[in-house]
Write a protein that holds these residues in place. Sequence first.
Motif, PDB file in Angstrom:
ATOM      1  N   ARG A   1     -13.360 -14.792  -3.360  1.00  0.00           N
ATOM      2  CA  ARG A   1     -12.672 -14.089  -2.266  1.00  0.00           C
ATOM      3  C   ARG A   1     -11.200 -13.838  -2.598  1.00  0.00           C
ATOM      4  O   ARG A   1     -10.566 -14.621  -3.305  1.00  0.00           O
ATOM      5  N   ALA A   2     -10.679 -12.751  -2.062  1.00  0.00           N
ATOM      6  CA  ALA A   2      -9.293 -12.358  -2.333  1.00  0.00           C
ATOM      7  C   ALA A   2      -8.543 -12.176  -1.028  1.00  0.00           C
ATOM      8  O   ALA A   2      -9.071 -11.577  -0.091  1.00  0.00           O
ATOM      9  N   ALA A   3      -7.306 -12.672  -0.980  1.00  0.00           N
ATOM     10  CA  ALA A   3      -6.471 -12.440   0.205  1.00  0.00           C
ATOM     11  C   ALA A   3      -5.271 -11.598  -0.180  1.00  0.00           C
ATOM     12  O   ALA A   3      -4.710 -11.752  -1.278  1.00  0.00           O
ATOM     13  N   ASN A   4      -4.883 -10.719   0.734  1.00  0.00           N
ATOM     14  CA  ASN A   4      -3.660  -9.943   0.541  1.00  0.00           C
ATOM     15  C   ASN A   4      -2.457 -10.853   0.771  1.00  0.00           C
ATOM     16  O   ASN A   4      -2.311 -11.446   1.834  1.00  0.00           O
ATOM     17  N   VAL A   5      -1.627 -10.949  -0.237  1.00  0.00           N
ATOM     18  CA  VAL A   5      -0.450 -11.802  -0.180  1.00  0.00           C
ATOM     19  C   VAL A   5       0.579 -11.223   0.788  1.00  0.00           C
ATOM     20  O   VAL A   5       1.383 -11.937   1.375  1.00  0.00           O
ATOM     21  N   GLU A   6       0.531  -9.888   0.954  1.00  0.00           N
ATOM     22  CA  GLU A   6       1.593  -9.198   1.673  1.00  0.00           C
ATOM     23  C   GLU A   6       1.110  -8.640   3.014  1.00  0.00           C
ATOM     24  O   GLU A   6      -0.050  -8.763   3.377  1.00  0.00           O
ATOM     25  N   ASN A   7       2.043  -7.983   3.656  1.00  0.00           N
ATOM     26  CA  ASN A   7       1.844  -7.478   5.008  1.00  0.00           C
ATOM     27  C   ASN A   7       2.253  -6.008   5.082  1.00  0.00           C
ATOM     28  O   ASN A   7       2.350  -5.433   6.140  1.00  0.00           O
ATOM     29  N   GLY A   8       2.578  -5.435   3.920  1.00  0.00           N
ATOM     30  CA  GLY A   8       3.089  -4.066   3.890  1.00  0.00           C
ATOM     31  C   GLY A   8       3.095  -3.549   2.464  1.00  0.00           C
ATOM     32  O   GLY A   8       2.547  -4.184   1.562  1.00  0.00           O
ATOM     33  N   ILE A   9       3.729  -2.391   2.290  1.00  0.00           N
ATOM     34  CA  ILE A   9       3.732  -1.731   0.976  1.00  0.00           C
ATOM     35  C   ILE A   9       5.147  -1.335   0.569  1.00  0.00           C
ATOM     36  O   ILE A   9       5.893  -0.765   1.373  1.00  0.00           O
ATOM     37  N   PHE A  10       5.499  -1.660  -0.665  1.00  0.00           N
ATOM     38  CA  PHE A  10       6.741  -1.192  -1.284  1.00  0.00           C
ATOM     39  C   PHE A  10       6.264  -0.267  -2.405  1.00  0.00           C
ATOM     40  O   PHE A  10       6.020  -0.695  -3.517  1.00  0.00           O
ATOM     41  N   GLY A  11       6.054   1.009  -2.038  1.00  0.00           N
ATOM     42  CA  GLY A  11       5.354   1.890  -2.966  1.00  0.00           C
ATOM     43  C   GLY A  11       6.254   2.933  -3.597  1.00  0.00           C
ATOM     44  O   GLY A  11       7.280   3.316  -3.023  1.00  0.00           O
ATOM     45  N   ILE A  12       5.840   3.428  -4.752  1.00  0.00           N
ATOM     46  CA  ILE A  12       6.565   4.530  -5.402  1.00  0.00           C
ATOM     47  C   ILE A  12       6.337   5.803  -4.585  1.00  0.00           C
ATOM     48  O   ILE A  12       5.204   6.142  -4.271  1.00  0.00           O
TER      49      ILE A  12
ATOM     50  N   THR B   1       9.152   1.591   2.023  1.00  0.00           N
ATOM     51  CA  THR B   1       8.687   0.276   2.477  1.00  0.00           C
ATOM     52  C   THR B   1       8.124   0.455   3.883  1.00  0.00           C
ATOM     53  O   THR B   1       8.834   0.928   4.781  1.00  0.00           O
ATOM     54  N   VAL B   2       6.858   0.093   4.050  1.00  0.00           N
ATOM     55  CA  VAL B   2       6.200   0.237   5.357  1.00  0.00           C
ATOM     56  C   VAL B   2       5.312  -0.983   5.612  1.00  0.00           C
ATOM     57  O   VAL B   2       5.030  -1.747   4.688  1.00  0.00           O
ATOM     58  N   GLN B   3       4.907  -1.163   6.866  1.00  0.00           N
ATOM     59  CA  GLN B   3       4.034  -2.310   7.138  1.00  0.00           C
ATOM     60  C   GLN B   3       2.570  -1.892   7.287  1.00  0.00           C
ATOM     61  O   GLN B   3       2.279  -0.765   7.705  1.00  0.00           O
ATOM     62  N   MET B   4       1.678  -2.808   6.947  1.00  0.00           N
ATOM     63  CA  MET B   4       0.231  -2.553   6.988  1.00  0.00           C
ATOM     64  C   MET B   4      -0.222  -2.007   8.337  1.00  0.00           C
ATOM     65  O   MET B   4      -1.046  -1.108   8.417  1.00  0.00           O
ATOM     66  N   SER B   5       0.334  -2.588   9.410  1.00  0.00           N
ATOM     67  CA  SER B   5      -0.182  -2.233  10.739  1.00  0.00           C
ATOM     68  C   SER B   5       0.089  -0.770  11.078  1.00  0.00           C
ATOM     69  O   SER B   5      -0.506  -0.231  11.998  1.00  0.00           O
ATOM     70  N   ASP B   6       0.976  -0.101  10.350  1.00  0.00           N
ATOM     71  CA  ASP B   6       1.239   1.317  10.599  1.00  0.00           C
ATOM     72  C   ASP B   6       0.320   2.230   9.785  1.00  0.00           C
ATOM     73  O   ASP B   6       0.395   3.456   9.909  1.00  0.00           O
ATOM     74  N   LEU B   7      -0.483   1.639   8.923  1.00  0.00           N
ATOM     75  CA  LEU B   7      -1.356   2.466   8.097  1.00  0.00           C
ATOM     76  C   LEU B   7      -2.669   2.731   8.816  1.00  0.00           C
ATOM     77  O   LEU B   7      -3.394   1.801   9.174  1.00  0.00           O
TER      78      LEU B   7
END
Length: 624
Positions: A304-315, A391-397
Amino acid sequence: MNEKYETLFKGKMSDECFAKLAAIDNDEAMEFIAHAIELCEPESVFVADDSDDDVAYIRRLAIDNKEETPLAIEGHTVHFDGYFDQARKKEVTKYLVPDGETMDSKLNQMPRDEGIKEMEELQRGAYHRRRMLVRFFCLGPTDTIFAIPCLQITDSAYVAHSEDLLYRRGYEAFKDLPAGAEFFKYRHATGEVDERMTSKNYELNRVYMDYTRNTVLSVNTQYAGNTVGLKKLSLRLAIRKADREGWLAEHMFIMRSNGPNGRKTYFCGAFPSACGKTSTAMIPGENIVGDDLAYFRVIDGQFRAANVENGIFGIITDVNAKDDPVIYELLTSPHEVIFSNVLVKDRKPYWLGMDEEIPSEGINYCGEWKEGMTGPDGRPTTPSHKNARYTVQMSDLKNADPDWDNPKGLPVSGIIYGGRDSDTSVPVREAYSWEHGICTMGAMLESETTSATIGKEGVRVWNVMSNMDFLSMSVGQYINNNLKFAADIQRPKVFGTNYFLKKDGSYLNGKRDKAVWVKWMELRAHNDVAALDAGYGLIPEYKDLKPLFKQVLDNEYSKQDYIDQFTVRIPECLAKLDRMEDVYATVNDTPQAMKDEMAAQRRRLEKLKSEKGEYISPFDLQPV
Ligand code: SPV
Ligand code: MN
């Protein structure tokens, strides 16, 4: 709380902030905070808890400090890093090795005493006339086996604001932390700033990993990869912690592919920077769990894999309405977004590849910018930096998997290693086994360099599991940990992708073709379709890809396209093996399995060559 801390803290913070620390009263945390105050000498200290008010305060402070500037759309701000601070800097990122310990010679390192002394000199008095921020976060889902509590100290509200978007809140978890429990801690200091609030002394940028104390120290930098403690600074600490405890910390996205009849199939993927990682995690019609960091554990007999983060710092480069519709919509509507190192004109952000006309002047990573300008180093400039980010948060996706925060993580059916080459690997292939995948796809991952790491661009570099920059142990030990992990349960299938094959200088695939490769991997994960033996893995049959192209992209997939893309290029595959054998000859502890897998791969490719020639059409291969 001990009296010394009490007096020190009360002299620097409000009663309310003091009460927040008193409720934690963890010796190691208090000592770390006290030392930061004594060393960096802030004018005042703010301690944030998990409340929305405190998070809102940090957001406002980033604007008041002029580290971020509001843009026209509500919730949007822009932040600039210094001209010479646009990416992680490998040369100044070092492990601090205590007396009597040794570390693999491939890792950038220095004696601990020397590093601490240098860092303390650079950070002494660094918070003068500034407010020190104390933040508590959590890596991985809170209150779970994955969770790692983290304590961040910084004088940058941009850093703290980014962490609010990217990580789970962790103050409450700290209050419950048993004495002696392990946590990670970071102390970042901006250092002297210029009028743009960027570090003046960028040549004195240092990022030091005091790994025996689970601590990272950084100075004279703003770029998030060097300052946001929970991102890559933590990954290095987490790789060591995982090694001690028998799990894995990986530089991978997690995504859900939606198969036939509502089937949910989870994939993790390691792609070096700018190899299509975020866009794979964000494929329209699929669901994202996380785009950068994953922790693997065996739970209830499952991988099993867990997401370490809560958002995205994307290019942000090349994000446009056609290629990345979900992100594009988020970046052009009222949500909380920090843009970094884009071009701003009339309070609107612009970036390379956005498919809109870009103004010829504005404010960017150079300051006041005009087309044709050269930078302070005499090099040509671009309207936005190639490594400009959002930089955005997961809950907005919109496409976030509703299960993205599952306390047990998610079951993984496939691991994808995504490289970048123009002439060697087919767009998608499957490994014969876990060992074959780890050794010949993960450990032989190569990519052309891009702008996310400062240095020469366009050179093919070896990047073990896309984790090379973050390895905190020898290459052999890290590969071995991957080989050994979850050995007594069913492990995911392993795949290799390459979206960048070229013919006569043009790409052989469209940007959206990756959606088809993922659907094929989804079918393979459940053994729904057969595959062809290409000597270095299993590749798709035309009869399976043709309907997938129609179904996913509404494209007619021609036999000629299939042949061009899936021809087995034996000389290039053998040349890659030659390169890798040379590389692994310089690794002191190359696992035997690695040598065996490379030798077996060579034998299979040589045999195919003697039977069918150097360039083999996929129509000449046998299904298995
Ligand atoms: C990467 O370069 O892999 C990133 C961005 O995810 S950074 O935070 O710089 O590591
Ligand atoms: Mn990354």
